[in-house]
Design a protein around this motif. Structure first.
Motif, PDB file in Angstrom:
ATOM      1  N   LEU A 261     -12.438 -14.747  -1.066  1.00 29.53           N
ATOM      2  CA  LEU A 261     -13.016 -16.034  -1.428  1.00 29.53           C
ATOM      3  C   LEU A 261     -11.935 -17.085  -1.648  1.00 29.53           C
ATOM      4  O   LEU A 261     -12.105 -18.254  -1.263  1.00 29.53           O
ATOM      5  CB  LEU A 261     -13.866 -15.882  -2.691  1.00 29.53           C
ATOM      6  CG  LEU A 261     -15.123 -15.020  -2.557  1.00 29.53           C
ATOM      7  CD1 LEU A 261     -15.753 -14.767  -3.931  1.00 29.53           C
ATOM      8  CD2 LEU A 261     -16.136 -15.688  -1.631  1.00 29.53           C
ATOM      9  N   LEU A 262     -10.817 -16.704  -2.246  1.00 31.55           N
ATOM     10  CA  LEU A 262      -9.726 -17.647  -2.470  1.00 31.55           C
ATOM     11  C   LEU A 262      -9.117 -18.116  -1.152  1.00 31.55           C
ATOM     12  O   LEU A 262      -8.744 -19.286  -1.006  1.00 31.55           O
ATOM     13  CB  LEU A 262      -8.651 -17.007  -3.354  1.00 31.55           C
ATOM     14  CG  LEU A 262      -9.021 -16.789  -4.821  1.00 31.55           C
ATOM     15  CD1 LEU A 262      -7.999 -15.897  -5.511  1.00 31.55           C
ATOM     16  CD2 LEU A 262      -9.139 -18.134  -5.555  1.00 31.55           C
ATOM     17  N   ARG A 263      -9.019 -17.215  -0.180  1.00 34.25           N
ATOM     18  CA  ARG A 263      -8.479 -17.604   1.124  1.00 34.25           C
ATOM     19  C   ARG A 263      -9.350 -18.674   1.780  1.00 34.25           C
ATOM     20  O   ARG A 263      -8.848 -19.562   2.466  1.00 34.25           O
ATOM     21  CB  ARG A 263      -8.396 -16.391   2.055  1.00 34.25           C
ATOM     22  CG  ARG A 263      -7.285 -15.425   1.754  1.00 34.25           C
ATOM     23  CD  ARG A 263      -7.109 -14.428   2.896  1.00 34.25           C
ATOM     24  NE  ARG A 263      -6.239 -13.337   2.500  1.00 34.25           N
ATOM     25  CZ  ARG A 263      -6.672 -12.161   2.072  1.00 34.25           C
ATOM     26  NH1 ARG A 263      -7.965 -11.918   2.003  1.00 34.25           N
ATOM     27  NH2 ARG A 263      -5.820 -11.220   1.726  1.00 34.25           N
ATOM     28  N   ARG A 264     -10.649 -18.566   1.605  1.00 39.83           N
ATOM     29  CA  ARG A 264     -11.551 -19.539   2.221  1.00 39.83           C
ATOM     30  C   ARG A 264     -11.375 -20.931   1.624  1.00 39.83           C
ATOM     31  O   ARG A 264     -11.614 -21.938   2.296  1.00 39.83           O
ATOM     32  CB  ARG A 264     -13.004 -19.103   2.041  1.00 39.83           C
ATOM     33  CG  ARG A 264     -13.359 -17.814   2.776  1.00 39.83           C
ATOM     34  CD  ARG A 264     -14.804 -17.432   2.481  1.00 39.83           C
ATOM     35  NE  ARG A 264     -15.160 -16.149   3.046  1.00 39.83           N
ATOM     36  CZ  ARG A 264     -16.312 -15.529   2.824  1.00 39.83           C
ATOM     37  NH1 ARG A 264     -17.206 -16.089   2.021  1.00 39.83           N
ATOM     38  NH2 ARG A 264     -16.566 -14.357   3.374  1.00 39.83           N
ATOM     39  N   TYR A 278     -16.674 -11.870 -13.573  1.00 37.59           N
ATOM     40  CA  TYR A 278     -15.869 -12.236 -14.736  1.00 37.59           C
ATOM     41  C   TYR A 278     -16.388 -13.540 -15.335  1.00 37.59           C
ATOM     42  O   TYR A 278     -16.435 -14.574 -14.653  1.00 37.59           O
ATOM     43  CB  TYR A 278     -14.394 -12.402 -14.352  1.00 37.59           C
ATOM     44  CG  TYR A 278     -13.679 -11.091 -14.152  1.00 37.59           C
ATOM     45  CD1 TYR A 278     -12.854 -10.556 -15.138  1.00 37.59           C
ATOM     46  CD2 TYR A 278     -13.842 -10.371 -12.975  1.00 37.59           C
ATOM     47  CE1 TYR A 278     -12.206  -9.339 -14.960  1.00 37.59           C
ATOM     48  CE2 TYR A 278     -13.207  -9.155 -12.787  1.00 37.59           C
ATOM     49  CZ  TYR A 278     -12.391  -8.645 -13.785  1.00 37.59           C
ATOM     50  OH  TYR A 278     -11.757  -7.439 -13.598  1.00 37.59           O
ATOM     51  N   ARG A 279     -16.783 -13.502 -16.590  1.00 33.25           N
ATOM     52  CA  ARG A 279     -17.240 -14.716 -17.268  1.00 33.25           C
ATOM     53  C   ARG A 279     -16.061 -15.541 -17.762  1.00 33.25           C
ATOM     54  O   ARG A 279     -16.190 -16.748 -17.958  1.00 33.25           O
ATOM     55  CB  ARG A 279     -18.151 -14.347 -18.437  1.00 33.25           C
ATOM     56  CG  ARG A 279     -19.433 -13.637 -18.002  1.00 33.25           C
ATOM     57  CD  ARG A 279     -20.283 -13.240 -19.185  1.00 33.25           C
ATOM     58  NE  ARG A 279     -21.493 -12.528 -18.761  1.00 33.25           N
ATOM     59  CZ  ARG A 279     -22.364 -11.997 -19.610  1.00 33.25           C
ATOM     60  NH1 ARG A 279     -22.159 -12.111 -20.930  1.00 33.25           N
ATOM     61  NH2 ARG A 279     -23.430 -11.368 -19.145  1.00 33.25           N
ATOM     62  N   SER A 280     -14.924 -14.901 -17.967  1.00 34.74           N
ATOM     63  CA  SER A 280     -13.728 -15.587 -18.449  1.00 34.74           C
ATOM     64  C   SER A 280     -12.745 -15.769 -17.298  1.00 34.74           C
ATOM     65  O   SER A 280     -12.295 -14.785 -16.688  1.00 34.74           O
ATOM     66  CB  SER A 280     -13.069 -14.782 -19.578  1.00 34.74           C
ATOM     67  OG  SER A 280     -11.751 -15.231 -19.804  1.00 34.74           O
ATOM     68  N   GLU A 281     -12.416 -17.026 -16.982  1.00 33.38           N
ATOM     69  CA  GLU A 281     -11.432 -17.290 -15.931  1.00 33.38           C
ATOM     70  C   GLU A 281     -10.064 -16.741 -16.322  1.00 33.38           C
ATOM     71  O   GLU A 281      -9.306 -16.271 -15.481  1.00 33.38           O
ATOM     72  CB  GLU A 281     -11.335 -18.792 -15.669  1.00 33.38           C
ATOM     73  CG  GLU A 281     -10.397 -19.131 -14.517  1.00 33.38           C
ATOM     74  CD  GLU A 281     -10.320 -20.634 -14.250  1.00 33.38           C
ATOM     75  OE1 GLU A 281      -9.463 -21.042 -13.444  1.00 33.38           O
ATOM     76  OE2 GLU A 281     -11.106 -21.397 -14.856  1.00 33.38           O
ATOM     77  N   SER A 282      -9.748 -16.755 -17.606  1.00 28.86           N
ATOM     78  CA  SER A 282      -8.471 -16.242 -18.078  1.00 28.86           C
ATOM     79  C   SER A 282      -8.366 -14.738 -17.841  1.00 28.86           C
ATOM     80  O   SER A 282      -7.346 -14.247 -17.346  1.00 28.86           O
ATOM     81  CB  SER A 282      -8.297 -16.557 -19.571  1.00 28.86           C
ATOM     82  OG  SER A 282      -7.124 -15.948 -20.080  1.00 28.86           O
ATOM     83  N   ALA A 283      -9.418 -14.005 -18.201  1.00 26.62           N
ATOM     84  CA  ALA A 283      -9.416 -12.555 -17.994  1.00 26.62           C
ATOM     85  C   ALA A 283      -9.326 -12.227 -16.508  1.00 26.62           C
ATOM     86  O   ALA A 283      -8.613 -11.305 -16.093  1.00 26.62           O
ATOM     87  CB  ALA A 283     -10.664 -11.931 -18.602  1.00 26.62           C
ATOM     88  N   PHE A 284     -10.054 -13.006 -15.701  1.00 29.74           N
ATOM     89  CA  PHE A 284      -9.986 -12.807 -14.253  1.00 29.74           C
ATOM     90  C   PHE A 284      -8.567 -13.039 -13.744  1.00 29.74           C
ATOM     91  O   PHE A 284      -8.041 -12.254 -12.948  1.00 29.74           O
ATOM     92  CB  PHE A 284     -10.963 -13.764 -13.564  1.00 29.74           C
ATOM     93  CG  PHE A 284     -10.718 -13.903 -12.088  1.00 29.74           C
ATOM     94  CD1 PHE A 284     -10.986 -12.859 -11.213  1.00 29.74           C
ATOM     95  CD2 PHE A 284     -10.202 -15.088 -11.571  1.00 29.74           C
ATOM     96  CE1 PHE A 284     -10.748 -12.986  -9.843  1.00 29.74           C
ATOM     97  CE2 PHE A 284      -9.968 -15.228 -10.214  1.00 29.74           C
ATOM     98  CZ  PHE A 284     -10.233 -14.174  -9.350  1.00 29.74           C
ATOM     99  N   GLY A 285      -7.936 -14.113 -14.201  1.00 27.28           N
ATOM    100  CA  GLY A 285      -6.585 -14.431 -13.738  1.00 27.28           C
ATOM    101  C   GLY A 285      -5.585 -13.344 -14.076  1.00 27.28           C
ATOM    102  O   GLY A 285      -4.721 -12.994 -13.252  1.00 27.28           O
ATOM    103  N   GLY A 293      -0.622  -9.100  -7.600  1.00 28.84           N
ATOM    104  CA  GLY A 293       0.791  -9.504  -7.672  1.00 28.84           C
ATOM    105  C   GLY A 293       1.025 -10.998  -7.666  1.00 28.84           C
ATOM    106  O   GLY A 293       2.170 -11.451  -7.519  1.00 28.84           O
ATOM    107  N   ALA A 294      -0.016 -11.792  -7.816  1.00 27.98           N
ATOM    108  CA  ALA A 294       0.122 -13.250  -7.851  1.00 27.98           C
ATOM    109  C   ALA A 294      -1.057 -13.830  -8.615  1.00 27.98           C
ATOM    110  O   ALA A 294      -2.120 -13.209  -8.708  1.00 27.98           O
ATOM    111  CB  ALA A 294       0.159 -13.837  -6.436  1.00 27.98           C
ATOM    112  N   THR A 295      -0.872 -15.020  -9.179  1.00 27.13           N
ATOM    113  CA  THR A 295      -1.985 -15.688  -9.827  1.00 27.13           C
ATOM    114  C   THR A 295      -2.967 -16.161  -8.756  1.00 27.13           C
ATOM    115  O   THR A 295      -2.592 -16.317  -7.589  1.00 27.13           O
ATOM    116  CB  THR A 295      -1.506 -16.906 -10.619  1.00 27.13           C
ATOM    117  OG1 THR A 295      -0.946 -17.867  -9.705  1.00 27.13           O
ATOM    118  CG2 THR A 295      -0.461 -16.517 -11.658  1.00 27.13           C
ATOM    119  N   PRO A 296      -4.227 -16.398  -9.117  1.00 31.19           N
ATOM    120  CA  PRO A 296      -5.178 -16.914  -8.117  1.00 31.19           C
ATOM    121  C   PRO A 296      -4.699 -18.196  -7.450  1.00 31.19           C
ATOM    122  O   PRO A 296      -4.843 -18.362  -6.231  1.00 31.19           O
ATOM    123  CB  PRO A 296      -6.457 -17.135  -8.931  1.00 31.19           C
ATOM    124  CG  PRO A 296      -6.365 -16.134 -10.038  1.00 31.19           C
ATOM    125  CD  PRO A 296      -4.907 -16.079 -10.389  1.00 31.19           C
ATOM    126  N   ALA A 297      -4.108 -19.114  -8.230  1.00 33.49           N
ATOM    127  CA  ALA A 297      -3.627 -20.380  -7.654  1.00 33.49           C
ATOM    128  C   ALA A 297      -2.495 -20.135  -6.667  1.00 33.49           C
ATOM    129  O   ALA A 297      -2.476 -20.708  -5.566  1.00 33.49           O
ATOM    130  CB  ALA A 297      -3.178 -21.323  -8.762  1.00 33.49           C
TER     131      ALA A 297
END
Length: 305
Positions: A261-264, A278-285, A293-297
């Protein structure tokens, strides 16, 4: 869609045909270690030869054999007798497919050489669980005439090189990868891994359920119900087949689905997190960083065209 097909999609596997080798006489060709995200393959169209691998391992090459090197292992292809000569290697680049030739007497080893290219970050989903080399004899397996037809089509297409031939054999190479994986699983040659979970008739249902609904709050009980097994039996068989717990596999699948999804680039990181449970973006990150091995951003930036 079945689970193996979905995993191949997530790993973004595609076949790439590099050249055709027509080798005669005494020959020995070294192949260096492949780069990240590449798994070389050789399809024997005709003749015989030998592949040498590290540790003095050798494989006999015969017509109809498909050899895949999932980790890009260095290897050598030589004649069956190990007799060397000084005949030069020539490259014919006049056609759409480069042909490498050696001159000499005796039977010609006719090889199609290419690569399965995949997303390096997704390799752990598929290729990391495979041994250094896969060998499937496509024409000797009884009850699968389709395989013989595919090899025959390869021969015809590269023999005539009619318009679109490379597109045909590139598409067929994907089918050959699936057949090779099936052969490993059917012959019980695969170590416990994600693939053995996918191939299991009952556990595969739980895998497919996780892939279809990653945001669902899956428990061992609910996954066991997907597999029509008791909780204890499911947990025991799952860890024996996959060497990971259901929760660990669910997390792995969620992160690779998130990566897709991030690639799109169509959703925010918060929306992606929600899509995979994941309800928490922080927990997901934090989980994404640990698994990928990398942050979502950072992953999105590095994956952009």
């Amino acid at each position: 869609m079945d689970a193996l097909t979905r995993i191949l999609e997530l790993a973004r596997v595609r076949g790439a045909l590099d050249l055709r080798c027509q080798l005669a006489g005494g020959f020995s060709l070294d192949h260096e270690e492949a780069g990240p995200g590449e798994a070389p393959f050789h399809l024997v169209l005709a003749g015989e030869g030998v592949m040498e691998l590290p540790g003095r391992r050798t494989l006999a090459l015969r017509a109809g054999d498909l050899i895949i090197l999932p980790h890009g292992t260095t290897h050598r292809v030589r004649d069956t007798h190990g007799v060397m000569n000084d005949a030069p290697v020539t490259l014919d680049t006049s056609g759409p497919l480069t042909i490498k030739r050696t001159a000499g007497e005796g039977q010609v080893l006719d090889l199609l050489c290419g690569r399965f290219v995949h997303a390096p970050d997704a390799g752990q989903l598929l290729f990391a669980s495979l041994p250094d080399v896969l060998q499937a004899s496509l024409t000797d397996r009884h009850g699968l005439p389709t395989l013989e037809a595919i090899v025959s089509m390869f021969r015809d297409e590269v023999g005539t090189l009619a318009p679109g031939a490379l597109a045909v054999v590139t598409a067929l190479s994907q089918a050959l990868l699936v057949f090779a994986l099936r052969a490993q699983l059917e012959n019980s040659l695969m170590p416990p891994s994600l693939l053995t979970l996918l191939a299991d008739p009952r556990l595969g249902r739980a895998m497919l359920a996780m892939l279809r609904e990653p945001a669902k709050e899956w428990t061992v009980e609910s996954l066991a119900a997907q597999s029509a097994m008791s909780r204890a039996t499911f947990a025991r068989h799952f860890e024996a087949k996959g060497k990971q717990s259901p929760h660990e596999v669910l997390t792995l699948l969620r992160m690779h689905l998130a990566a897709e999804l991030l690639r799109r680039g169509e959703l925010t990181a918060a929306a992606v997190a929600e899509r995979v449970g994941y309800r928490s973006e922080s927990a997901f990150g934090k989980t994404f960083l640990r698994v990928m091995g990398a942050t979502p951003a950072r992953f999105r930036r590095d994956s952009s065209p």
